[in-house]
Design a protein around this motif. Structure first.
Motif, PDB file in Angstrom:
ATOM      1  N   GLN A 107      25.248 -33.052  -9.161  1.00 14.77           N
ATOM      2  CA  GLN A 107      25.816 -34.018  -8.221  1.00 14.77           C
ATOM      3  C   GLN A 107      26.426 -35.241  -8.912  1.00 14.77           C
ATOM      4  O   GLN A 107      27.112 -36.032  -8.282  1.00 14.77           O
ATOM      5  CB  GLN A 107      24.747 -34.519  -7.232  1.00 14.77           C
TER       6      GLN A 107
ATOM      7  N   ASN B 260      13.978 -39.277 -11.568  1.00 14.87           N
ATOM      8  CA  ASN B 260      12.750 -39.494 -12.341  1.00 14.87           C
ATOM      9  C   ASN B 260      12.534 -38.385 -13.363  1.00 14.87           C
ATOM     10  O   ASN B 260      12.186 -38.661 -14.513  1.00 14.87           O
ATOM     11  CB  ASN B 260      11.540 -39.577 -11.407  1.00 14.87           C
TER      12      ASN B 260
ATOM     13  N   ARG C 294      19.757 -48.150  -4.754  1.00 13.31           N
ATOM     14  CA  ARG C 294      20.918 -47.424  -4.224  1.00 13.31           C
ATOM     15  C   ARG C 294      21.851 -48.404  -3.549  1.00 13.31           C
ATOM     16  O   ARG C 294      21.423 -49.271  -2.835  1.00 13.31           O
ATOM     17  CB  ARG C 294      20.481 -46.342  -3.260  1.00 13.31           C
TER      18      ARG C 294
ATOM     19  N   GLN D  22      27.477 -36.248  -1.735  1.00 10.28           N
ATOM     20  CA  GLN D  22      26.334 -35.648  -2.412  1.00 10.28           C
ATOM     21  C   GLN D  22      25.354 -36.743  -2.791  1.00 10.28           C
ATOM     22  O   GLN D  22      25.731 -37.883  -3.003  1.00 10.28           O
ATOM     23  CB  GLN D  22      26.760 -34.867  -3.647  1.00 10.28           C
ATOM     24  N   ASP D  23      24.100 -36.389  -2.875  1.00  9.83           N
ATOM     25  CA  ASP D  23      23.046 -37.333  -3.207  1.00  9.83           C
ATOM     26  C   ASP D  23      22.130 -36.701  -4.243  1.00  9.83           C
ATOM     27  O   ASP D  23      22.084 -35.489  -4.379  1.00  9.83           O
ATOM     28  CB  ASP D  23      22.264 -37.708  -1.946  1.00  9.83           C
ATOM     29  N   ILE D  24      21.418 -37.549  -4.951  1.00  8.14           N
ATOM     30  CA  ILE D  24      20.418 -37.096  -5.920  1.00  8.14           C
ATOM     31  C   ILE D  24      19.083 -37.680  -5.470  1.00  8.14           C
ATOM     32  O   ILE D  24      18.977 -38.869  -5.191  1.00  8.14           O
ATOM     33  CB  ILE D  24      20.738 -37.599  -7.338  1.00  8.14           C
ATOM     34  N   SER D  25      18.072 -36.853  -5.424  1.00 13.12           N
ATOM     35  CA  SER D  25      16.754 -37.336  -5.007  1.00 13.12           C
ATOM     36  C   SER D  25      16.135 -38.211  -6.092  1.00 13.12           C
ATOM     37  O   SER D  25      16.462 -38.088  -7.280  1.00 13.12           O
ATOM     38  CB  SER D  25      15.824 -36.159  -4.711  1.00 13.12           C
ATOM     39  N   ASP D  26      15.253 -39.104  -5.649  1.00 10.52           N
ATOM     40  CA  ASP D  26      14.516 -39.930  -6.609  1.00 10.52           C
ATOM     41  C   ASP D  26      13.744 -39.054  -7.586  1.00 10.52           C
ATOM     42  O   ASP D  26      13.660 -39.354  -8.773  1.00 10.52           O
ATOM     43  CB  ASP D  26      13.552 -40.865  -5.881  1.00 10.52           C
ATOM     44  N   LEU D  27      13.191 -37.969  -7.094  1.00 13.28           N
ATOM     45  CA  LEU D  27      12.432 -37.046  -7.938  1.00 13.28           C
ATOM     46  C   LEU D  27      13.308 -36.479  -9.050  1.00 13.28           C
ATOM     47  O   LEU D  27      12.887 -36.390 -10.210  1.00 13.28           O
ATOM     48  CB  LEU D  27      11.847 -35.915  -7.088  1.00 13.28           C
ATOM     49  N   GLU D  28      14.541 -36.114  -8.724  1.00 10.03           N
ATOM     50  CA  GLU D  28      15.441 -35.546  -9.726  1.00 10.03           C
ATOM     51  C   GLU D  28      15.825 -36.587 -10.779  1.00 10.03           C
ATOM     52  O   GLU D  28      15.889 -36.284 -11.972  1.00 10.03           O
ATOM     53  CB  GLU D  28      16.698 -34.995  -9.033  1.00 10.03           C
TER      54      GLU D  28
ATOM     55  N   THR E  77      27.642 -40.449  -7.740  1.00  7.18           N
ATOM     56  CA  THR E  77      27.591 -39.036  -7.356  1.00  7.18           C
ATOM     57  C   THR E  77      28.939 -38.571  -6.814  1.00  7.18           C
ATOM     58  O   THR E  77      29.787 -39.384  -6.431  1.00  7.18           O
ATOM     59  CB  THR E  77      26.529 -38.798  -6.274  1.00  7.18           C
TER      60      THR E  77
END
Length: 64
Positions: free
Chosen positions: A19, A48, A63, A40-46, A36
């Motif tokens: 993304q 991290n 963000r 599209q978005d990127i999760s905080d988990l991804e 991005t």
């Protein structure tokens, strides 16, 4: 993050996130800025995971 090798390790992991349109590792500010692809978005988990896998810790995610 204090040297170009630090930035390279993080860059390698961030550019593998599909993304990501553009990113910048700022050693002076000890920050990573990520843009991005549209809609599209990127999760905080991804985020991290990418930073942690490079051997660093995430202090905060902002963000805009």
């Amino acid at each position: 993050m204090v040297c170009s090798l630090c930035a390279q390790g993080i860059s390698k992991n961030i550019k593998n996130i599909k993304q990501v349109k553009h990113f910048e590792v700022d050693l002076e500010k000890k920050s990573v800025f990520i843009s991005t692809n549209e809609n599209q978005d990127i999760s905080d988990l991804e985020i991290n995971s990418a930073i942690n896998n490079a051997g660093y810790s995430v202090v905060a995610i902002e963000r805009k």
